[in-house]
Design an enzyme around this catalytic site. Structure first.
Site, short mmCIF file in Angstrom:
data_model
loop_
_atom_site.label_atom_id
_atom_site.label_comp_id
_atom_site.label_asym_id
_atom_site.label_seq_id
_atom_site.Cartn_x
_atom_site.Cartn_y
_atom_site.Cartn_z
N LYS A 47 0.84 -1.20 0.00
CA LYS A 47 0.00 0.00 0.00
C LYS A 47 0.87 1.26 0.00
CE LYS A 47 -3.75 -2.59 2.08
NZ LYS A 47 -4.53 -2.99 3.26
N GLN A 91 -4.80 -1.85 9.48
CA GLN A 91 -4.69 -3.16 8.83
C GLN A 91 -5.36 -4.24 9.70
OE1 GLN A 91 -3.65 -3.64 5.76
NE2 GLN A 91 -3.84 -5.86 5.78
N ASP A 114 -11.03 2.85 4.00
CA ASP A 114 -11.40 1.43 3.86
C ASP A 114 -12.92 1.27 3.71
OD1 ASP A 114 -9.57 -0.66 3.75
OD2 ASP A 114 -9.04 -0.48 5.87
N1 GUN Z 1 -6.82 -6.97 5.66
C1 GUN Z 1 -7.10 -7.66 4.53
N2 GUN Z 1 -7.72 -6.87 3.63
C2 GUN Z 1 -7.83 -5.64 4.19
C3 GUN Z 1 -8.36 -4.40 3.75
O1 GUN Z 1 -8.89 -4.23 2.65
N3 GUN Z 1 -8.26 -3.38 4.63
C4 GUN Z 1 -7.72 -3.52 5.86
N4 GUN Z 1 -7.68 -2.46 6.66
N5 GUN Z 1 -7.22 -4.66 6.29
C5 GUN Z 1 -7.26 -5.71 5.47
#
Ligand code: GUN
Length: 283
Positions: A47, A91, A114
């Site tokens: 990311k 996350q 998100d």
């Molecule tokens: N863990 C796995 N996929 C995601 C996501 O799209 N966002 C977040 N914050 N954590 C994740």
């Protein structure tokens, strides 16, 4: 037809880079990671790399594995109050001692890139989303890019999670599909799946979707992330067998995964544009 999420994501990121440049804005994303899970660390690194590529600033906050809910909430509140931060991503999954719901609810909805905050999920349900969760939004983008008809189609979503299954179903409904949500308690699951023009599998089980569960010519979207004994990545779909029957199918890797990150970047730019509007500075 193979739905090449990697290629679509590359195209969207290039476009986004130009849009950010033209805007004169400098969007900034903050990530919070708790603990040392290697997969989570890898995702967060990817990311940050995407941020760098498109012209988004990013900071990483790393908390120890034994961090308390209170510590995570304090980090979130600091970022909520920091005018230089436009997007906040915590996350997931969080370690078991941290209350995930409290953390998500603490994120300022206007920085919730998100799209997991109840305000954002509620707006999505109302058909007026600002931030939709990135994975289902990425799937909608693939369907649009490949001009796959949605209106009036039978869409079946297998999985009812907050981050994928539920928002996926609502996005498809908002695009005028006839939507069925299936899950572990669904009766006649295979019959439901066989009725799908668009089948989305977000189950997390290797080999879950076999060709006899797929209508000939259907669009099959594979959201699974499963590793075999050799550590090789697979989706939920028996890809080689199902591709013979499907009209269109996403591979794993290179399908849905890259789209999630591209949508996170787009959401972060949207958050920065919104903040600029509120501050009456640009736009
Ligand atoms: N863990 C796995 N996929 C995601 C996501 O799209 N966002 C977040 N914050 N954590 C994740």
């Amino acid at each position: 037809m193979i739905l090449d999420g990697k290629a679509v994501s590359e195209k969207r990121l290039e476009l986004l880079k130009e849009q950010i440049e033209e805007s004169g804005l400098y969007p900034r994303l903050a990530t919070i990671i708790v603990g040392e899970d290697p997969a989570s660390k890898l995702y967060v690194r990817m990311k940050h790399r995407a941020c760098e590529r498109v012209g988004i600033g990013s900071i990483a906050i790393e908390l120890p594995e034994d961090a308390s809910t209170k510590q995570v909430l304090e980090a979130v509140r600091r970022l909520n109050n920091d005018p230089d931060i436009n997007g906040i991503l915590v996350q997931l999954p969080l370690p078991p001692q941290v209350e995930t719901g409290s953390v998500i609810n603490a994120i300022a909805p206007e920085k919730d890139v998100d799209g997991f905050h109840p305000c954002n999920l509620g707006r999505l349900l109302a058909g007026d989303p600002i931030f939709a969760p990135c994975t289902p939004q990425g799937i909608m983008t693939i369907l649009e890019e490949y001009r796959i008809p949605i209106q009036g189609q039978q869409a079946v979503v297998v999985g009812r999670s907050i981050d994928v299954g539920r928002p996926m179903a609502i996005l498809l409904l908002n695009a005028d599909a006839t939507v069925t949500i299936c899950h572990s308690k669904t009766r006649d699951l295979e019959d439901e799946m066989r009725g799908a023009d668009i089948l989305v599998s977000a189950v997390g089980r290797l080999g879950f979707v076999r060709p006899d569960m797929v209508k000939a010519g259907a669009t099959v979207i594979d959201v699974g992330i499963n590793y075999d004994e050799e550590g090789k990545l697979h989706g939920d779909v028996d890809f080689e067998a199902v591709r013979e029957r499907a009209g269109a199918i996403t591979p794993v890797p290179g399908g849905v995964g890259p789209m999630t990150i591209a949508m996170l970047m787009e959401n972060t730019f949207r958050a920065a544009r919104l903040a600029a509007c509120y501050n009456n500075t640009v736009l």
